[in-house]
Enzyme design. Structure first.
Site, PDB file in Angstrom:
ATOM      1  N   CYS A   2       0.835  -1.182   0.000  1.00 52.47           N
ATOM      2  CA  CYS A   2       0.000   0.000   0.000  1.00 52.47           C
ATOM      3  C   CYS A   2       0.886   1.254   0.000  1.00 52.47           C
ATOM      4  O   CYS A   2       1.978   1.232   0.559  1.00 52.47           O
ATOM      5  CB  CYS A   2      -0.942   0.104   1.189  1.00 52.47           C
ATOM      6  N   TRP A  70      -2.876  -2.600  -1.724  1.00 56.56           N
ATOM      7  CA  TRP A  70      -2.573  -4.005  -2.007  1.00 56.56           C
ATOM      8  C   TRP A  70      -3.344  -4.777  -0.948  1.00 56.56           C
ATOM      9  O   TRP A  70      -3.024  -4.703   0.234  1.00 56.56           O
ATOM     10  CB  TRP A  70      -1.070  -4.251  -1.903  1.00 56.56           C
ATOM     11  N   GLY A  97      -0.616  -1.527   6.461  1.00 59.34           N
ATOM     12  CA  GLY A  97      -0.231  -2.430   7.550  1.00 59.34           C
ATOM     13  C   GLY A  97      -1.383  -3.366   7.878  1.00 59.34           C
ATOM     14  O   GLY A  97      -2.298  -3.537   7.063  1.00 59.34           O
ATOM     15  N   LYS A 483      11.976 -14.532 -11.510  1.00 63.09           N
ATOM     16  CA  LYS A 483      11.757 -13.362 -12.377  1.00 63.09           C
ATOM     17  C   LYS A 483      10.751 -13.701 -13.470  1.00 63.09           C
ATOM     18  O   LYS A 483       9.848 -12.938 -13.776  1.00 63.09           O
ATOM     19  CB  LYS A 483      13.103 -12.948 -12.975  1.00 63.09           C
ATOM     20  N   GLU A 486       7.182 -14.035 -12.097  1.00 62.48           N
ATOM     21  CA  GLU A 486       6.600 -12.749 -11.699  1.00 62.48           C
ATOM     22  C   GLU A 486       6.059 -11.962 -12.889  1.00 62.48           C
ATOM     23  O   GLU A 486       4.995 -11.377 -12.806  1.00 62.48           O
ATOM     24  CB  GLU A 486       7.664 -11.878 -11.011  1.00 62.48           C
TER      25      GLU A 486
HETATM   26  C1  F6R Z   1      11.372 -10.234  -6.712  1.00 60.51           C
HETATM   27  C2  F6R Z   1      11.245  -9.227  -5.682  1.00 60.51           C
HETATM   28  C3  F6R Z   1      10.974  -9.670  -4.289  1.00 60.51           C
HETATM   29  C4  F6R Z   1      11.876  -8.920  -3.298  1.00 60.51           C
HETATM   30  C5  F6R Z   1      11.489  -9.276  -1.861  1.00 60.51           C
HETATM   31  C6  F6R Z   1      12.398  -8.614  -0.848  1.00 60.51           C
HETATM   32  O1  F6R Z   1      11.590  -9.684  -7.963  1.00 60.51           O
HETATM   33  O2  F6R Z   1      11.334  -8.054  -5.934  1.00 60.51           O
HETATM   34  O3  F6R Z   1      11.124 -11.054  -4.164  1.00 60.51           O
HETATM   35  O4  F6R Z   1      13.201  -9.254  -3.575  1.00 60.51           O
HETATM   36  O5  F6R Z   1      10.166  -8.901  -1.631  1.00 60.51           O
HETATM   37  O6  F6R Z   1      12.314  -7.228  -0.910  1.00 60.51           O
HETATM   38  P1  F6R Z   1      13.403  -6.302  -0.250  1.00 60.51           P
HETATM   39  O7  F6R Z   1      14.687  -6.529  -0.999  1.00 60.51           O
HETATM   40  O8  F6R Z   1      12.884  -4.913  -0.418  1.00 60.51           O
HETATM   41  O9  F6R Z   1      13.535  -6.724   1.175  1.00 60.51           O
END
Ligand code: F6R
Length: 606
Positions: A2, A70, A97, A483, A486
């Site tokens: 969000c 979200w 949250g 990747k 996603e």
């Molecule tokens: C995949 C992706 C997520 C983030 C994960 C961790 O492309 O973006 O899997 O890697 O949500 O996010 P951070 O790095 O912000 O802790």
């Protein structure tokens, strides 16, 4: 998850709120809404564009709060979109949250005759604030939050005092943007850059009152806390597409600059030091004497951590465990000797990674971070760390941050290896090659982009794929698969090559291609055997291998060639075609690769 944006100033608020939401849309995009005190709430399901067309262009209110969602509680419909109102319709709230005890709070409110218009936990908080409001919004917010369990970043405003926004934070980011004659609030400083570079990060437990000519921050005790703004060091161009069709492609093409920025000033080549990581200097002695390192992260950051384990163990001889944030936080961890925990995280706000760091702290362990977003919660809560300096990452799927995480882990490996007395000659060789990597990556992107795009078009027709790799490339296979899943919604499995025969090979046939990561290295022959096993089951094979590696070319159906690097750096290079491949498969299928369904960029809820 969000995004929250707010404005108090002297200009019409609605267009500023819409622009803010668009900058935050990557955080959630299933519904959105805004509230301006003079005109009330407008909400819409779907992307921000659906909200924008509903806004009356003649609105003149100069204060407002807005939200892009979200969904956690309640399906993504207009009625569940934020802002939510209290019973009188005069107090409006946006929330990022989860309110864990919303059911019991809701029962209490229902018993008082209060009715609800949505299925969300957030509306419970709005109604609660409304019942406690007796003319002082900050007081009502503080009293309500004292009754709440869970995480929140909230912004609240009211028609009774239409020139004021009250914000509070516990676990979900809230940043104040300090302007001239106008002030802003946002979930992410990147959305503030078009207006101001002066920001104030709220800490957990803090509240703030924002007006057009100032802001006041309060500690959880209620005491006023003087917090001066910090400067954001990005430029507006860094949060724009700069002519690329998508942020994802722009961010893949940022790789050269990102690697440059991650290594800048950190490679020394002098007699005594090889690597200097300023953020780790205060704890260098502790790092030197570590017996064990635990890396925590989620998603791509977790896979970067797994590659980090392979290289730290191989080149620095340091035992490393890698844990998913969502697991580490709840399991018993048994430490051996001096252990440090290092969080790998782009946003620095991922709830599970943050909780893991807090749990490590409770156990008295040294906590470190490899963090991209400067000033983020994990950056602030860890004892020491390394900033990636990769700049803002806007596309939901991580690309440039992942590259930078691998580079940062190489730097940490070189530092630890040197400190642990590993022979310098090889380390120096790696450090030298690392300096040439930005150019190598840039040339590859420029020259091979079309080739990868053509290959992606060919493979976009399949519904299933399997990524395989060995050693450093085993976890990278998992990242390649993530990747692709996603951004293309293609089913993608990932296995270490040697695991195929233990089960997954049963899946393969002519409709189940295999993407084999097979650079020329000490496990390449083993990968070739795996490729042959796969071919024997008629599965098409696309191999990613290093230039001139004819042994792989002769067994694969299709090949993408990449420059050959030192084995420690090779996974960074192999990452680039994997990211491009996923991007082009997604776009070949006509999908919005920047904002894949069901995802959000920063996962600040459990
Ligand atoms: C995949 C992706 C997520 C983030 C994960 C961790 O492309 O973006 O899997 O890697 O949500 O996010 P951070 O790095 O912000 O802790």
């Amino acid at each position: 998850m969000c995004g929250i944006f707010g404005y108090v100033g002297d200009k019409p608020a609605a267009p500023i709120l819409i622009a803010g939401l668009k900058a935050l849309e990557y955080r959630g995009y299933d519904s959105s809404g805004l509230f301006v005190p003079g005109s009330g709430v407008v909400r819409s399901a779907g992307p921000i564009a659906n909200l924008e067309v509903k806004i009356d262009p003649s609105l003149t209110d100069t204060t407002g709060i807005a939200h892009t969602r979200w969904a956690t509680h309640g399906v993504p419909t207009e009625k569940n979109a934020h802002p939510h109102l209290d019973m009188s319709g005069t107090v409006a709230l946006v929330h990022n949250g989860i309110i864990e005890n919303y059911k019991e709070l809701k029962e209490g409110l229902l018993a008082q005759g209060i009715t609800f218009a949505s299925d969300t936990d957030s509306e419970v908080l709005a109604k609660l604030i409304g019942t406690l409001y007796k003319g002082d919004l900050l007081k009502a917010v503080r009293e309500a939050l004292a009754m709440v369990r869970g995480t929140y970043g909230i912004a609240v405003t009211s028609t009774h005092n239409p020139k004021q926004i009250v914000v509070a934070r516990m676990g979900s980011p809230i940043v104040l943007g300090v302007g001239t004659g106008a002030n802003y609030i946002s979930s992410d400083p990147a959305a503030l850059v078009p207006y101001t570079k002066d920001v104030v990060y709220l800490e957990d437990g803090e509240c703030a009152v924002i007006e057009s000519d100032g802001y006041k921050v309060y500690e959880s005790s209620g005491r006023n806390r003087q917090k001066n703004p910090e400067k954001i060091d990005w430029d507006i161009e860094e949060v724009q597409k700069q002519g690329f069709e998508h942020f994802m492609l722009k961010e893949i093409f940022d790789a050269k600059e990102v690697i440059d920025n991650t290594i800048r000033g950190r490679l020394l080549h002098d007699e005594f030091r090889l690597v200097k990581l300023g953020g780790l200097e205060p704890v260098l002695d502790e790092i030197k004497s570590l017996d064990r390192l635990t890396i925590v992260g989620c998603g791509s950051a977790y896979y970067a951590g797994l590659i980090g384990k392979y290289i730290l163990e191989e080149y620095a001889g340091l035992p490393v465990d890698v844990e998913l944030g969502s697991e580490y936080r709840y399991k018993r961890t048994v430490t051996q000797g001096k252990t440090a925990v290092i969080a790998v995280t782009q946003s620095g706000e991922t709830a599970d990674t943050l909780a893991s760091i807090r749990s490590a702290k409770e156990q008295g362990l040294l906590t470190l971070g490899i963090v991209n977003v400067v000033g983020s919660t994990i950056a602030r809560e860890t004892d020491a760390g390394v900033y990636n300096h990769a700049g803002p990452e806007v596309a939901v799927a991580s690309t440039k941050a992942f590259v930078s995480q691998l580079v940062a882990l190489v730097l940490v490996t070189l530092l630890v290896a040197k400190e642990r007395g590993v022979a310098e000659a090889e380390l120096k060789k790696i450090a030298k090659e690392l300096q040439t990597l930005p150019e190598v990556v840039q040339t590859y992107l420029r020259d091979q982009k079309e080739t990868v795009a053509r290959m992606a078009e060919k493979y976009a027709r399949y519904n299933d794929t399997m990524f395989i790799g060995r050693k450093f490339h085993a976890p990278l296979a998992a990242e390649g698969a993530l990747k692709l899943k996603e951004v293309s919604y293609i089913h993608a499995e990932a296995y270490a090559g040697g695991e195929l025969k233990h089960g997954p090979i049963a899946l393969l046939d002519e409709n189940f291609p295999v993407i084999a990561l097979a650079p020329e290295d000490d496990v390449c022959e083993k990968m070739i055997s795996n490729i042959e096993e796969v071919r024997a089951r008629k599965a098409p094979v696309l191999a990613i291998t290093t230039e001139g590696n004819d042994a792989v070319v002769s067994v694969a159906d299709d090949v993408l060639e990449i420059p050959k690097l030192h084995p420690m750096l090779q996974p960074i290079m192999t990452t680039i075609p994997l990211q491009l491949f996923a991007y082009y498969v997604g776009t070949a299928k006509g999908l919005n690769v920047d904002r894949p369904r069901n995802l959000a960029k920063s996962v600040t809820v459990e």
